[in-house]
Design an enzyme around this catalytic site. Sequence first.
Site, short mmCIF file in Angstrom:
data_model
loop_
_atom_site.label_atom_id
_atom_site.label_comp_id
_atom_site.label_asym_id
_atom_site.label_seq_id
_atom_site.Cartn_x
_atom_site.Cartn_y
_atom_site.Cartn_z
N GLY A 69 13.03 7.36 44.38
CA GLY A 69 13.87 7.34 43.19
C GLY A 69 14.06 5.99 42.53
O GLY A 69 14.84 5.86 41.58
N GLN A 70 13.35 4.96 43.02
CA GLN A 70 13.48 3.65 42.38
C GLN A 70 13.00 3.74 40.93
O GLN A 70 12.13 4.53 40.60
CB GLN A 70 12.67 2.58 43.12
CG GLN A 70 13.14 2.29 44.51
CD GLN A 70 12.41 3.17 45.54
OE1 GLN A 70 12.02 4.28 45.27
NE2 GLN A 70 12.26 2.63 46.72
N GLU A 71 13.56 2.91 40.09
CA GLU A 71 13.24 2.93 38.67
C GLU A 71 11.73 2.87 38.42
O GLU A 71 11.20 3.60 37.59
CB GLU A 71 13.94 1.78 37.95
CG GLU A 71 13.77 1.82 36.44
CD GLU A 71 14.57 0.75 35.72
OE1 GLU A 71 14.53 0.77 34.48
OE2 GLU A 71 15.21 -0.09 36.38
#
Length: 179
Positions: A69-71
Site C-alpha cells: 500500500g505504499q504510495e
Amino acid sequence: MGLIFAKLWSLFCNQEHKVIIVGLDNAGKTTILYQFLMNEVVHTSPTIGSNVEEIVVKNTHFLMWDIGGQESLRSSWNTYYSNTEFIILVVDSIDRERLSITKEELYRMLAHEDLRKAAVLIFANKQDMKGCMTAAEISKYLTLSSIKDHPWHIQSCCALTGEGLCQGLEWMTSRIGVR
C-alpha cells in the site's frame, strides 16, 4: 445422473474466488491475511509487491492477494484487478489524516472496468486503539452510502486479536452466487 451431479457439485464447491486486499501502508493488510491463514499474529514488514494465500472458509476457497500500500505501489494495483470478485479495503481507524487518500483510492478502484462486478468489504481496523474512528464514522467519511453499483459492507475489526474478521468473511461467503 448422480455422478454428473456429484462432479458439478465438486466443481462448484472448490471454485476459487479472487480477493484483493488493499489499503494504505500500515493499515494492517498483511496482519489480517495471516490472521485468516494461521489465526495468529505474525511479524510483518512493509509489503513490496504482493503476498498471496489461499483461505478456505466452509468449503469456499478464497485466493487472497495482499497488495503493498505504499504510495509508490498504488499505481500498480490495477494489474491485480482482473477476475477479482471481492475487494477487501483495510482502513487504519486511527489515521484520520490519510482517510481522504483512502477515499480517493477506493473510488478510483470502483471506477475501474475490471472491478465493476466486485463486492467490497471494508475492514475498519485497529478498533482496539484509543481515539479510533468508529466504523460508522469511517462509513460516513468515505460516503459508502453513495455506492450503489457494488455490494459493500463495513466491519469493525482488530487484526491483532482477530476480532471482527470472521464476520467479514461470513459476509463475503454470503455474497457468493448472489449476482
